[in-house]
Enzyme design. Structure first.
Site, PDB file in Angstrom:
ATOM      1  N   SER A  25     -11.155  10.949  22.528  1.00  0.00           N
ATOM      2  CA  SER A  25      -9.840  10.350  22.271  1.00  0.00           C
ATOM      3  C   SER A  25      -9.352   9.533  23.462  1.00  0.00           C
ATOM      4  O   SER A  25      -8.264   8.966  23.427  1.00  0.00           O
ATOM      5  CB  SER A  25      -8.816  11.434  21.935  1.00  0.00           C
ATOM      6  OG  SER A  25      -8.817  12.451  22.916  1.00  0.00           O
ATOM      7  N   ASN A 112      -4.633  22.777  24.327  1.00  0.00           N
ATOM      8  CA  ASN A 112      -3.787  22.778  23.120  1.00  0.00           C
ATOM      9  C   ASN A 112      -2.301  22.720  23.466  1.00  0.00           C
ATOM     10  O   ASN A 112      -1.545  21.949  22.877  1.00  0.00           O
ATOM     11  CB  ASN A 112      -4.094  24.010  22.268  1.00  0.00           C
ATOM     12  CG  ASN A 112      -5.543  24.028  21.806  1.00  0.00           C
ATOM     13  OD1 ASN A 112      -6.250  23.036  21.970  1.00  0.00           O
ATOM     14  ND2 ASN A 112      -5.984  25.145  21.248  1.00  0.00           N
ATOM     15  N   THR A 157      24.948  -8.365  -6.555  1.00  0.00           N
ATOM     16  CA  THR A 157      24.339  -7.143  -7.068  1.00  0.00           C
ATOM     17  C   THR A 157      23.284  -7.647  -8.041  1.00  0.00           C
ATOM     18  O   THR A 157      23.483  -8.683  -8.699  1.00  0.00           O
ATOM     19  CB  THR A 157      25.351  -6.217  -7.784  1.00  0.00           C
ATOM     20  OG1 THR A 157      25.852  -6.892  -8.931  1.00  0.00           O
ATOM     21  CG2 THR A 157      26.529  -5.846  -6.883  1.00  0.00           C
ATOM     22  N   HIS A 158      22.166  -6.952  -8.103  1.00  0.00           N
ATOM     23  CA  HIS A 158      21.026  -7.410  -8.915  1.00  0.00           C
ATOM     24  C   HIS A 158      20.579  -8.821  -8.516  1.00  0.00           C
ATOM     25  O   HIS A 158      20.011  -9.542  -9.342  1.00  0.00           O
ATOM     26  CB  HIS A 158      21.361  -7.405 -10.409  1.00  0.00           C
ATOM     27  CG  HIS A 158      22.052  -6.158 -10.868  1.00  0.00           C
ATOM     28  ND1 HIS A 158      21.372  -5.058 -11.331  1.00  0.00           N
ATOM     29  CD2 HIS A 158      23.366  -5.825 -10.891  1.00  0.00           C
ATOM     30  CE1 HIS A 158      22.245  -4.099 -11.645  1.00  0.00           C
ATOM     31  NE2 HIS A 158      23.464  -4.541 -11.378  1.00  0.00           N
ATOM     32  N   SER A 279       3.588 -25.068   9.304  1.00  0.00           N
ATOM     33  CA  SER A 279       2.398 -24.890   8.490  1.00  0.00           C
ATOM     34  C   SER A 279       1.300 -25.791   9.052  1.00  0.00           C
ATOM     35  O   SER A 279       1.583 -26.838   9.630  1.00  0.00           O
ATOM     36  CB  SER A 279       2.721 -25.299   7.047  1.00  0.00           C
ATOM     37  OG  SER A 279       1.543 -25.708   6.389  1.00  0.00           O
ATOM     38  N   LYS A 285       7.244 -28.015   6.716  1.00  0.00           N
ATOM     39  CA  LYS A 285       7.615 -26.611   6.649  1.00  0.00           C
ATOM     40  C   LYS A 285       8.043 -25.974   7.954  1.00  0.00           C
ATOM     41  O   LYS A 285       7.608 -26.324   9.032  1.00  0.00           O
ATOM     42  CB  LYS A 285       6.452 -25.794   6.073  1.00  0.00           C
ATOM     43  CG  LYS A 285       6.220 -26.136   4.625  1.00  0.00           C
ATOM     44  CD  LYS A 285       5.534 -25.036   3.902  1.00  0.00           C
ATOM     45  CE  LYS A 285       6.382 -23.802   3.829  1.00  0.00           C
ATOM     46  NZ  LYS A 285       5.709 -22.747   3.096  1.00  0.00           N
ATOM     47  N   ASN A 287       8.571 -21.896   8.760  1.00  0.00           N
ATOM     48  CA  ASN A 287       8.436 -20.605   8.086  1.00  0.00           C
ATOM     49  C   ASN A 287       9.147 -19.476   8.815  1.00  0.00           C
ATOM     50  O   ASN A 287       9.148 -19.433  10.042  1.00  0.00           O
ATOM     51  CB  ASN A 287       6.948 -20.261   7.950  1.00  0.00           C
ATOM     52  CG  ASN A 287       6.225 -21.239   7.045  1.00  0.00           C
ATOM     53  OD1 ASN A 287       6.809 -21.762   6.101  1.00  0.00           O
ATOM     54  ND2 ASN A 287       4.970 -21.503   7.355  1.00  0.00           N
ATOM     55  N   TYR A 319      -4.160  25.502  16.458  1.00  0.00           N
ATOM     56  CA  TYR A 319      -4.697  24.166  16.734  1.00  0.00           C
ATOM     57  C   TYR A 319      -5.963  23.907  15.923  1.00  0.00           C
ATOM     58  O   TYR A 319      -6.813  24.780  15.769  1.00  0.00           O
ATOM     59  CB  TYR A 319      -5.009  24.003  18.234  1.00  0.00           C
ATOM     60  CG  TYR A 319      -5.575  22.629  18.537  1.00  0.00           C
ATOM     61  CD1 TYR A 319      -4.741  21.552  18.811  1.00  0.00           C
ATOM     62  CD2 TYR A 319      -6.955  22.390  18.494  1.00  0.00           C
ATOM     63  CE1 TYR A 319      -5.253  20.283  19.053  1.00  0.00           C
ATOM     64  CE2 TYR A 319      -7.474  21.128  18.730  1.00  0.00           C
ATOM     65  CZ  TYR A 319      -6.619  20.079  19.012  1.00  0.00           C
ATOM     66  OH  TYR A 319      -7.119  18.825  19.236  1.00  0.00           O
ATOM     67  N   LYS A 327      -2.128  11.091  17.259  1.00  0.00           N
ATOM     68  CA  LYS A 327      -1.695  10.218  18.346  1.00  0.00           C
ATOM     69  C   LYS A 327      -1.575   8.746  17.986  1.00  0.00           C
ATOM     70  O   LYS A 327      -0.562   8.113  18.273  1.00  0.00           O
ATOM     71  CB  LYS A 327      -2.613  10.405  19.553  1.00  0.00           C
ATOM     72  CG  LYS A 327      -2.040  11.438  20.470  1.00  0.00           C
ATOM     73  CD  LYS A 327      -3.034  12.049  21.376  1.00  0.00           C
ATOM     74  CE  LYS A 327      -3.012  13.553  21.288  1.00  0.00           C
ATOM     75  NZ  LYS A 327      -3.447  14.148  20.031  1.00  0.00           N
TER      76      LYS A 327
END
Ligand code: ARG
Length: 467
Positions: A25, A112, A157-158, A279, A285, A287, A319, A327
């Protein structure tokens, strides 16, 4: 030292190289090194204080660990895969530096409880950093809100035009969400800041250690009461992934709004060059990359939350090596949340500009004042549902005639209902529609000014607080 000797003489041969790589690790837990060193220094001092090693030995260990810190910071200490993990890497280097006394560091400790300690020390630090970022994000929202109390914006709304709002009110909604995020992280900080050190491998230790002393040296708020829980609990990591997910969900909603607002169809904001890109083929464009990336990154943080829950659900106490997989999820939640908060703060501060003229035109050209017509009649004693039905008819007729409500003549209004008078025009003007919503928590300008002042005061208090 060969791999076989890293653990004990029980092993006769070295690990298969591919398995050594698979097992290691160090590639990611090197991020914990400063916390590992600090945790080990506290452990060494505790061993010395309790007479488990001599005071001189404790000093040698503490100084050796400090030297490793310097070596790491100056780029001289770069342990490779053969060290397996950051804990072994440090212990090995310590023994090279201070000799056999280095081998005493791991007395009354296991990796541990060590890795649990390191992870908590790391996370509590980063939680504080993220909380600062949240305050910076709120500060920019507050500043913007201060400038835009009387700037109208269509409310939806919506995703259909609903009622116009004060732009400040809209922005303050995000201040509230961020406030919950800030408070939530404060609670998680307190649960993260508990020491598992001294839990040993799982059952405690035969040495007369003082867990509370070591915890105090490390600034922990308490110690785990149960050694099994101490080494196997990852609730704090899951809670953090959940808090990160909520932060990203909030940022993603704001992102989605900015993306819509910056489209030609809305044109509520202009994106500045510093925070948008072009772009490679379409020269016209510009973006909204920042909010799009934030929206995209929300998905991977949600994924970590799910990943951690699944990682934990089948683990018997205590453990298990599976826990090494926590991690990268934790680190990525930390880094992604931190980066997204920073980017959105910059975007709001200098990457976009609201277009008040466009916003004012937008709220003047729709039917988002229809509720106010119904409220007008209801205030004159017409039952609300009856008024509502009547206004529905008016809207339909106006749409058919290609007119807005403000374009109806007084005769037309009065033909619809005798209670309509000249003041109907003032009642449906956008500023009035907004300012009239003066209920607590509403968008009325007076309320928004109060809410803004309250949010400012709260922000100041948070800024000066400790978790
Ligand atoms: N690298 C390990 C981890 O991240 C450290 C703890 C290892 N403990 C063990 N018994 N193998 O979880």
């Amino acid at each position: 030292m060969t791999q076989a000797q890293t653990w004990s003489q029980r092993f006769e041969s070295a690990l298969h190289p591919a398995i050594a790589r698979f097992n290691a690790s160090i590639g990611f837990d090197i991020k914990l090194i400063e916390y590992d060193l600090t945790g080990s220094q506290a452990h060494a001092r505790m061993l010395g204080k309790c007479g488990i090693i001599s005071p001189e030995e404790a000093t040698q260990l503490v100084e050796g660990l400090e030297q490793i810190r310097q070596e790491y910071r100056s780029g001289q200490f770069t342990p490779g895969i053969d060290a397996e993990d950051v804990h072994f890497a440090v212990e090995r280097r310590l023994t090279e530096l201070v000799g056999d006394v280095g081998k005493k560091l791991h007395t009354a400790r296991s990796r541990n409880d060590q890795v649990g300690t390191d992870t908590r020390l790391y996370l509590r630090d980063r939680i504080q950093g993220i909380r600062q970022r949240i305050l910076a994000f709120q500060e920019v929202l507050l500043k913007l809100a201060e400038r835009h109390v009387e700037t109208p914006i269509p409310g939806y709304t919506h995703l259909q035009r609903a009622q116009p709002l004060s732009l400040a009110h809209h922005l303050l909604a995000y201040v509230e969400m961020a406030q919950r995020d800030w408070e939530r992280l404060g609670e998680i900080y307190r649960r993260t800041n508990i020491s598992p050190l001294g839990s040993g491998a799982l059952a405690g230790t035969t040495f007369p250690i003082d867990r509370h002393y070591a915890a105090e040296l490390l600034g922990f708020g308490g110690v785990y009461a149960n050694s099994l829980d101490g080494v196997s609990d990852r609730d704090f990591a899951i809670e953090f992934a959940c808090a990160s997910s909520l932060i990203l969900m909030h940022l993603s909603r704001l992102s989605e709004e900015v993306i819509l607002w910056s489209s030609e169809e809305f044109s509520f904001v202009t994106l500045k060059d510093s925070c948008s890109t072009g772009s490679s083929i379409m020269p016209q464009k510009k973006n909204p990359d920042v909010p799009e990336l934030v929206r995209g990154k929300a998905g991977r943080v949600f994924g970590h939350l799910h990943g951690l829950l699944v990682l934990m659900k089948g683990l018997p106490l205590a453990y298990n090596k599976d826990l090494q997989e926590d991690k990268e999820a934790i680190f990525d939640c930390v880094e992604t949340t931190d980066a997204c908060l920073e980017a959105m703060t910059i975007l709001l501060e200098e990457g976009l500009e609201f277009r008040p003229e466009r916003l004012a035109a937008a709220v003047a050209e729709d039917f988002s004042n229809a509720t106010d017509v119904a409220d007008y009649l209801a205030a004159k004693g017409v039952p609300f549902r009856e008024a509502y039905n009547l206004v529905g008819k008016v809207v339909r007729a106006s749409l058919a005639a290609g007119k807005l409500l403000k374009d109806l003549t007084l005769e037309e209004w009065q033909a619809l209902h005798p209670q309509f008078e000249e003041d109907i025009y003032a009642a449906i003007a956008p500023e009035r529609v907004i300012s009239a919503r003066n209920s607590y928590g509403g968008t009325g300008f007076e309320r928004v000014r109060e809410a803004l002042a309250a949010a400012r005061d709260r922000w100041e208090a948070c800024k000066n607080s400790t978790p």
